[in-house]
Design a protein around this motif. Structure first.
Motif, mmCIF file in Angstrom:
data_model
loop_
_atom_site.group_PDB
_atom_site.id
_atom_site.type_symbol
_atom_site.label_atom_id
_atom_site.label_comp_id
_atom_site.label_asym_id
_atom_site.label_seq_id
_atom_site.Cartn_x
_atom_site.Cartn_y
_atom_site.Cartn_z
ATOM 1 N N GLU A 39 0.835 -1.214 0.000
ATOM 2 C CA GLU A 39 0.000 0.000 0.000
ATOM 3 C C GLU A 39 0.870 1.266 0.000
ATOM 4 O OE1 GLU A 39 -0.868 -2.814 1.681
ATOM 5 O OE2 GLU A 39 -2.445 -3.087 0.181
ATOM 6 N N ASP A 40 1.996 1.202 0.720
ATOM 7 C CA ASP A 40 2.925 2.350 0.715
ATOM 8 C C ASP A 40 3.444 2.603 -0.700
ATOM 9 O OD1 ASP A 40 2.720 2.638 3.485
ATOM 10 O OD2 ASP A 40 4.322 1.183 3.840
ATOM 11 N N VAL A 41 3.698 1.517 -1.415
ATOM 12 C CA VAL A 41 4.219 1.635 -2.786
ATOM 13 C C VAL A 41 3.153 2.266 -3.688
ATOM 14 C CG1 VAL A 41 5.159 0.356 -4.761
ATOM 15 C CG2 VAL A 41 5.683 -0.394 -2.432
ATOM 16 N N TYR A 42 1.903 1.770 -3.567
ATOM 17 C CA TYR A 42 0.834 2.290 -4.423
ATOM 18 C C TYR A 42 0.568 3.771 -4.104
ATOM 19 C CZ TYR A 42 0.204 -2.783 -4.716
ATOM 20 O OH TYR A 42 0.434 -4.137 -4.852
ATOM 21 N N LEU A 60 -0.088 -0.699 -13.106
ATOM 22 C CA LEU A 60 1.095 -0.760 -12.240
ATOM 23 C C LEU A 60 0.811 -1.536 -10.965
ATOM 24 C CD1 LEU A 60 2.807 2.762 -12.374
ATOM 25 C CD2 LEU A 60 3.687 0.590 -13.210
ATOM 26 N N GLN A 61 -0.366 -1.248 -10.396
ATOM 27 C CA GLN A 61 -0.744 -1.911 -9.135
ATOM 28 C C GLN A 61 -0.849 -3.427 -9.346
ATOM 29 O OE1 GLN A 61 -3.413 0.764 -7.142
ATOM 30 N NE2 GLN A 61 -4.178 -0.886 -5.848
ATOM 31 N N THR A 62 -1.487 -3.815 -10.444
ATOM 32 C CA THR A 62 -1.643 -5.248 -10.744
ATOM 33 C C THR A 62 -0.270 -5.902 -10.934
ATOM 34 O OG1 THR A 62 -3.683 -4.697 -11.897
ATOM 35 C CG2 THR A 62 -2.766 -6.890 -12.312
ATOM 36 N N ALA A 63 0.586 -5.227 -11.704
ATOM 37 C CA ALA A 63 1.908 -5.799 -12.009
ATOM 38 C C ALA A 63 2.761 -5.930 -10.752
ATOM 39 C CB ALA A 63 2.615 -4.917 -13.028
ATOM 40 N N PHE A 64 2.795 -4.877 -9.949
ATOM 41 C CA PHE A 64 3.646 -4.926 -8.755
ATOM 42 C C PHE A 64 3.066 -5.859 -7.693
ATOM 43 C CE2 PHE A 64 7.376 -2.205 -9.086
ATOM 44 C CZ PHE A 64 7.162 -1.631 -10.329
ATOM 45 N N ALA A 65 1.730 -5.963 -7.639
ATOM 46 C CA ALA A 65 1.124 -6.908 -6.691
ATOM 47 C C ALA A 65 1.567 -8.328 -7.043
ATOM 48 C CB ALA A 65 -0.400 -6.799 -6.740
ATOM 49 N N LYS A 66 1.625 -8.613 -8.346
ATOM 50 C CA LYS A 66 2.102 -9.935 -8.781
ATOM 51 C C LYS A 66 3.591 -10.110 -8.432
ATOM 52 C CE LYS A 66 2.563 -12.872 -12.891
ATOM 53 N NZ LYS A 66 2.410 -14.081 -12.072
ATOM 54 N N GLY A 67 4.355 -9.049 -8.649
ATOM 55 C CA GLY A 67 5.787 -9.092 -8.325
ATOM 56 C C GLY A 67 6.033 -9.335 -6.845
ATOM 57 N N PHE A 68 5.216 -8.702 -5.997
ATOM 58 C CA PHE A 68 5.365 -8.905 -4.540
ATOM 59 C C PHE A 68 4.985 -10.344 -4.174
ATOM 60 C CE2 PHE A 68 4.153 -4.164 -4.219
ATOM 61 C CZ PHE A 68 5.466 -3.780 -4.455
ATOM 62 N N PRO A 98 8.427 -4.797 -1.512
ATOM 63 C CA PRO A 98 7.848 -3.453 -1.387
ATOM 64 C C PRO A 98 8.911 -2.410 -1.018
ATOM 65 C CG PRO A 98 6.447 -5.049 -0.300
ATOM 66 C CD PRO A 98 7.690 -5.779 -0.690
ATOM 67 N N ASP A 99 9.891 -2.821 -0.237
ATOM 68 C CA ASP A 99 10.954 -1.905 0.187
ATOM 69 C C ASP A 99 11.727 -1.367 -1.029
ATOM 70 O OD1 ASP A 99 12.649 -0.615 2.088
ATOM 71 O OD2 ASP A 99 14.158 -2.149 1.695
ATOM 72 N N GLY A 131 7.051 -3.176 -14.512
ATOM 73 C CA GLY A 131 5.733 -3.792 -14.303
ATOM 74 C C GLY A 131 5.419 -4.825 -15.373
ATOM 75 N N ARG A 132 5.731 -4.485 -16.633
ATOM 76 C CA ARG A 132 5.469 -5.430 -17.725
ATOM 77 C C ARG A 132 6.325 -6.685 -17.563
ATOM 78 N NH1 ARG A 132 6.345 -2.074 -22.762
ATOM 79 N NH2 ARG A 132 6.051 -0.263 -21.424
#
Lengths: 169, 230
Positions: B26-29, B43-51, B58-59, B86-87
């Motif tokens: 959430e801090d990232v978003y 971006l949110q979808t891509a990074f959520a998958k990455g996390f 997230p750091d 993200g891609r």
């Protein structure tokens, strides 16, 4: 003479002596109390010593720090230390993959103009690219490195390998 | 009893502070929003998958976002860095090299359009290496038997292998290595793989036996074309 007779005699003599000097004994306590301030040591000289001691310790620390930074020799033979000879630099930082390329100031220069920094203990074994930033702007590679790579605009990064603990790199 | 309650409250506070110290997705978003990105949803979808895949923390993502916030470049270029990463996350590629190059470029004051071109090029290389290795069976869950040694590949090992092989090829080409010397290209890749302590020797040997010099050379030549190297 028996022991109890001896004790009686001593007690009697002391009583007579006390009666004879009653006046002096009554004022004895006051005389002692009045004499005390004169015999009490003066506190000021001690504060002076303490102050002088503190200044001396501070001076030794500052001189030691200065000697440590300027007259000592950078521990460049240590494999966990990165070094760069740059006598005329005002500041030198290292930026590396293990710092997320955030510049970290280096120590120095020593008497030979060497800047140095010890690698963090918590660094994981692996391959890391790095470089030095001189005076905040100039990107300089490490001439002591054994491997180099070309990056953006043909800038050169140095490479170091961190071996697992207990192994030679 | 009062002491016990105080101790309990203090413990909860300390653990709460400890949790707070670690950035959350959430801090990232929130940082993305503050940056003013135009396509927050992607971006949110891509990074959520990455996390979730543990390809980025997230750091690290927050630090990158904060570094981009400091840049004076147009928002489209700053967002471009995040979109490329993200891609890559959506395509299930390792992003360590891309994130690293983004940080490096920002520190060196490289213009963001140059950084974005570099990231796109490297992302293509990562994809090509992943495809090549996957064609040889080097994917998550692969079990390799080499003599008495049996090895099952994890995501971390596969990602590290792809990253190192792609990095070796990129360095070879950018360093002016000969593109017609396929054996030298293969040696550069094998050497890089063998020097990484997280890549098991069994896997390095397996790749040495299954991936030909010509296959590595083909990717190197593709890189050279993209970089317009002679």
């Amino acid at each position: 003479m028996h022991e109890h007779e001896w004790e009686s005699l001593v007690k009697e003599t002391l009583t007579r002596y006390a009666d004879a000097h009653r006046d002096r004994i009554a004022t004895l306590e006051y005389e002692i109390v009045e004499e005390l301030p004169e015999r009490r040591p003066n506190p000021h000289p001690r504060w002076g010593f303490a102050l002088a001691g503190a200044v001396a310790v501070a001076a030794i620390f500052v001189i030691g720090l200065w000697v440590g930074l300027h007259l000592s020799v950078a521990p460049c033979s240590d494999p966990d230390v990165l070094c760069l000879v740059y006598p005329h630099a005002q500041s030198v930082s290292v930026a590396a993959q293990f710092t997320l390329w955030e510049p970290v100031p280096m120590n120095g220069p020593d008497r030979s103009g060497v800047w140095w920094i010890r690698l963090p203990q918590e660094i994981k074994p692996g391959r890391y690219e790095y470089g030095f930033i001189v005076d905040g702007t100039r990107w300089v590679y490490d001439p002591r490195a054994t491997e180099f790579v070309h990056t953006f605009d043909d800038k050169i990064n140095s490479v170091l390998y961190i071996a697992p603990r207990g192994e030679q790199p | 009893m009062k002491r016990l309650v105080s101790l309990l409250v203090l413990s909860i506070c300390v653990s709460w502070i400890g949790v707070e110290a670690q950035p959350t997705p959430e801090d990232v978003y929130k940082c993305f929003v503050e940056l003013g990105v135009s396509d927050l949803q992607t971006l949110q979808t891509a990074f959520a998958k990455g996390f979730a895949d543990k390809r980025i923390t997230p750091d690290t993502a927050l630090k990158l976002c904060q570094r981009l916030k400091q840049s004076a470049a147009p928002i489209s270029l700053r967002e471009g860095v995040l979109q490329i990463i993200g891609r890559a996350l959506l395509e299930e590629l390792p992003v360590t090299m891309l994130v690293d190059k983004a940080f490096e470029g920002l520190t060196k004051g490289i213009p963001l359009d140059v950084i974005n071109d570099d990231l796109l090029e490297r992302k293509t290389t990562l994809g090509e290496v992943k495809t090549l290795l996957a064609s040889k069976g080097v994917t998550i869950g692969l079990t390799i038997r080499f003599g008495a040694v049996t090895l099952t590949l994890t995501l971390e090992v596969v990602d590290t292998t792809i990253t190192e092989a792609a990095g070796a090829l990129e360095d070879y080409v950018r360093g002016g290595g000969k593109l017609d010397d396929a054996n030298a290209i293969k040696s550069a890749v094998q050497l890089r793989l063998s020097r990484n302590p997280f890549i098991p020797q069994t896997l390095t040997s397996y790749i040495d036996q299954t991936v030909s010099a010509a296959e590595w050379a083909q990717i190197a030549q593709n890189i050279a074309k993209r970089l317009k190297k002679p």
